[in-house]
Design a protein around this motif. Sequence first.
Motif, mmCIF file in Angstrom:
data_model
loop_
_atom_site.group_PDB
_atom_site.id
_atom_site.type_symbol
_atom_site.label_atom_id
_atom_site.label_comp_id
_atom_site.label_asym_id
_atom_site.label_seq_id
_atom_site.Cartn_x
_atom_site.Cartn_y
_atom_site.Cartn_z
ATOM 1 N N GLY A 107 32.370 34.729 37.561
ATOM 2 C CA GLY A 107 33.582 34.525 36.784
ATOM 3 C C GLY A 107 34.508 33.497 37.393
ATOM 4 O O GLY A 107 34.583 33.359 38.616
ATOM 5 N N HIS A 108 35.228 32.790 36.528
ATOM 6 C CA HIS A 108 36.217 31.813 36.969
ATOM 7 C C HIS A 108 37.578 32.176 36.377
ATOM 8 O O HIS A 108 37.702 32.369 35.168
ATOM 9 C CB HIS A 108 35.816 30.405 36.515
ATOM 10 N N ALA A 112 36.964 35.646 36.366
ATOM 11 C CA ALA A 112 36.799 36.315 37.656
ATOM 12 C C ALA A 112 37.479 37.676 37.635
ATOM 13 O O ALA A 112 36.943 38.671 38.143
ATOM 14 C CB ALA A 112 37.369 35.444 38.773
ATOM 15 N N SER A 113 38.664 37.728 37.039
ATOM 16 C CA SER A 113 39.378 39.004 36.935
ATOM 17 C C SER A 113 38.595 39.981 36.064
ATOM 18 O O SER A 113 38.477 41.169 36.393
ATOM 19 C CB SER A 113 40.776 38.771 36.358
ATOM 20 N N SER A 115 35.408 40.040 35.673
ATOM 21 C CA SER A 115 34.260 40.473 36.473
ATOM 22 C C SER A 115 34.638 41.607 37.419
ATOM 23 O O SER A 115 33.900 42.589 37.556
ATOM 24 C CB SER A 115 33.720 39.287 37.281
ATOM 25 N N LEU A 116 35.772 41.458 38.078
ATOM 26 C CA LEU A 116 36.222 42.499 39.017
ATOM 27 C C LEU A 116 36.551 43.795 38.289
ATOM 28 O O LEU A 116 36.234 44.886 38.774
ATOM 29 C CB LEU A 116 37.440 41.997 39.791
ATOM 30 N N VAL A 130 29.195 40.361 42.487
ATOM 31 C CA VAL A 130 30.271 39.691 41.754
ATOM 32 C C VAL A 130 30.643 38.412 42.496
ATOM 33 O O VAL A 130 30.912 38.444 43.699
ATOM 34 C CB VAL A 130 31.518 40.590 41.629
ATOM 35 N N ALA A 132 33.521 35.655 42.252
ATOM 36 C CA ALA A 132 34.831 35.486 41.628
ATOM 37 C C ALA A 132 35.477 34.212 42.139
ATOM 38 O O ALA A 132 35.861 34.129 43.310
ATOM 39 C CB ALA A 132 35.719 36.694 41.925
ATOM 40 N N PRO A 135 40.181 34.019 41.445
ATOM 41 C CA PRO A 135 40.552 35.242 40.742
ATOM 42 C C PRO A 135 42.036 35.543 40.873
ATOM 43 O O PRO A 135 42.714 35.063 41.784
ATOM 44 C CB PRO A 135 39.730 36.303 41.481
ATOM 45 N N VAL A 205 34.191 35.734 46.953
ATOM 46 C CA VAL A 205 35.363 35.086 46.367
ATOM 47 C C VAL A 205 35.419 33.634 46.833
ATOM 48 O O VAL A 205 35.256 33.356 48.029
ATOM 49 C CB VAL A 205 36.654 35.826 46.744
#
Length: 262
Positions: A107-108, A112-113, A115-116, A130, A132, A135, A205
């Motif tokens: 995720g970008h 990213a958020s 995904s988390l 994950v 990220a 994020p 991350v």
Amino acid sequence: MTGATETDIANISGAAIEYRLIAASDPSRPTLIFLHEGLGCAALWKDFPDQLCQMTGCAGLIYSRLGYGGSDPCDLPRPLDYMQQEATVTLPQILAHFEIENFTLVGHSDGASISLIYAGSNRVPAPRAVIAMAPHVFCEDISVQGIRIAKRAYDQADLKTKLEKFHGMNTEIAFRGWNDAWLDPEFRHWNIESYLPPITAPVFVIQGLEDNYGTLTQIDAIESAVDGSFRKLLLPGCGHNPWSEKRDIVRGAIATFLGDVG
């Protein structure tokens, strides 16, 4: 733009979702699910997913969320918990539609958020890992400042024209849905840190040190809270788009991470 970027449309829960699949060269590897940023879509990833899948042997799924790219429009205003809804309602539907059970989330920014949140929601199937990039797990002053700048660029400069090439009829929805939500005074209270402690999947991350939408406070919060293994890559001279600005470094680091976690 290079690489295969033709997309298809899937009907998922009565909505048209734009997507693109990349075949695996090693079927034992997880599928990489690419989740775009707040102004992104499937096409805006360009050929980064293709290059990463080629390096790792993984399959790939790239899709545009509702209101973005060639997917169906959505209603405005977006709810302030739109990322939570995407992670807990729409993403599980996407995985079920494509019958994907062995996967890693890539995720970008907003993606990213999302995904988390998914990883911390005890969903089944759980992600293998994950990744990220840039994020955010809470709203910072720098985030609001950056989004105000984006609003001026959209209203007064050429950002709208640039986005129209990728979002077409969804351009206004894509921009206002994201921008208006983040600039809503109530969004200052947005916080997804409660999703972090349940995350047992390995987390990687990637953060640009010149990011104008978030600080290292975000990364520190994730590192201190997740229950699984944690790795980070901090990139000098890099802004909010690590996969684009530092493509070779990011691609290589992700490939190494995926090789390590299996």
